[in-house]
Design an enzyme around this catalytic site. Sequence first.
Site, mmCIF file in Angstrom:
data_model
loop_
_atom_site.group_PDB
_atom_site.id
_atom_site.type_symbol
_atom_site.label_atom_id
_atom_site.label_comp_id
_atom_site.label_asym_id
_atom_site.label_seq_id
_atom_site.Cartn_x
_atom_site.Cartn_y
_atom_site.Cartn_z
ATOM 1 N N HIS A 57 -0.656 -7.509 7.444
ATOM 2 C CA HIS A 57 -1.844 -6.746 7.855
ATOM 3 C C HIS A 57 -2.637 -6.313 6.626
ATOM 4 C CE1 HIS A 57 0.032 -2.760 6.955
ATOM 5 N NE2 HIS A 57 1.144 -3.317 7.398
ATOM 6 N N ASP B 145 -4.747 -3.588 6.382
ATOM 7 C CA ASP B 145 -4.996 -2.158 6.192
ATOM 8 C C ASP B 145 -3.825 -1.482 5.492
ATOM 9 O OD1 ASP B 145 -3.485 -2.632 8.574
ATOM 10 O OD2 ASP B 145 -3.842 -0.571 9.206
ATOM 11 N N GLU C 145 -3.028 -2.042 11.671
ATOM 12 C CA GLU C 145 -1.602 -2.020 11.975
ATOM 13 C C GLU C 145 -1.035 -0.614 11.860
ATOM 14 O OE1 GLU C 145 2.770 -2.242 11.111
ATOM 15 O OE2 GLU C 145 1.136 -1.425 9.905
ATOM 16 N N HIS D 74 3.908 4.877 2.195
ATOM 17 C CA HIS D 74 3.157 5.906 2.927
ATOM 18 C C HIS D 74 3.107 7.225 2.167
ATOM 19 C CE1 HIS D 74 3.641 3.817 7.142
ATOM 20 N NE2 HIS D 74 3.246 2.995 6.181
#
Length: 513
Positions: free
Chosen positions: A104, A106, A173, A487
Amino acid sequence: MKYNHAKMLLFRFISYVNELMERMVKVVNRILKDIKPLEVFKYFEELSRIPRGSGNERGVSNYLVSFAEQHNLEVIQDPALNVIIKKKATSGYENRPSVIIQGHMDMVCEKNVDTQHDFTKDPLQLKIIDDMIYATGTTLGADNGIAVAMGMAILASKEIQHPALELLVTTEEETGMAGAEALNPNNIDGRILINIDSEEEGTLLVSCAGGITAKTTIPAVWEEPDKDLVTCVIRIRGLKGGHSGMEINKGRGNSNKLMGRILAILSDSVDFTLGEITGGSKHNAIPREADAVILVKSEDKVKVSEKITELEQILKDELRTPDPDLRVNFEVLSEGTSRVLSRKSTESVINYLYLVQDGISSMSMDIPGLVESSINLGVVTTEEDRIEFISAIRSSVNSLKRDIFTRVETIAKLVGATVSKESDYPEWAYNPDSKIRNTFVEVFEKINGHKPEITAIHAGLECGLLGEKFDGKMDMISFGPNLYDVHTPDEHMSISSVQRMWDYLVEVLKNIK
């Protein structure tokens, strides 16, 4: 006419100079230019220059289209901005089954509080420390930029042997897999899919959790505050956070839940009302920070401060191993606020924060050590007419996923709130007859002298949705290099692991039959 012609020539010259300068700056500033595999890190760095937070992918989507056109490859850009790039098989591989390389485009956009960075326009500032690549004060976007970079490097290569290839790069995603959801299966030819969205070298993923994003809304009833009240703020800082699926088993503190606990305990001894509450920024990241503005009587300031100090020490003791840098700060603000939540709204917010489930719900009985079900209260925001709470629910068992959502609904009803589903994606079931898994295992053992680990993951991969799109007829596997602290602003990626996983992927493509 002569004037206009000269003006046009001058404009072209200026444009040429600007383009040349831009290229020179890019070359001079390339941090990863001497790192192998050269082509992979070349494209990874180019991706790092393009803002690509979830929902802001048009620029990177167009970049992929331009890449395909420059290499004379067939390309499809669909209405969801997903990009599919197709390359014919190399000589001798024409009769082998076509393969999809998938990732993905993003990324999760997280930064440290003191980092000045605009994710809508600023390039990531890469840096190398020993064997690791970081971004400066922000997420790195290796999740999932490294998959895109590997796919591009294979498509650009004239030496790598492979069957017919499709690079499938999806959008959004990280916020609910909207790109995969919108994908038209008629645009895809292959039925073998290699997903490069895993984060541990030597581990092959063959199953994943499904998920629901639950949004709880409590109506905000505002009142004018008593002029004698003092405005204060409680701040939670220093938590590690992390991926709400991959790292939910590490016992890290959730700033939103901790704030709920603090406010619930504080309400037993001090009379206060809430002015505002915020925490976290992504539903799929364990929140690291939270702020609560409260209004108290002037004579209670010291009492509140002492209670916060006491609670900070309790929480630091409890979280001393997973979150040793936890801080809970209390500050009296010099300026007041023009509104406060009513007592009922304040109680509803505190009760929901305190009661709503968070963390591991159940462990797998089939795969030792695997989290089966969990929930993460990732985001709390105060809006004009409501307070919103967004939780990421995950489970590899559909019925348990539904059960956790029902629990959230039940607690919401008790406090006068409503709940909606923002996304709902399926789990990826284990395929006992997978041919691509067998190929990956055989090649890994040939290279390393031992078998890889075959396991499932407590996170949502697009494989679940894609499997459903193709009626369970897509043979899939997921692998990737070592990524750490995804993250979070501490996200980093192993250079040497990328090299090994690149060599592995190239060898797998040669051996697909």
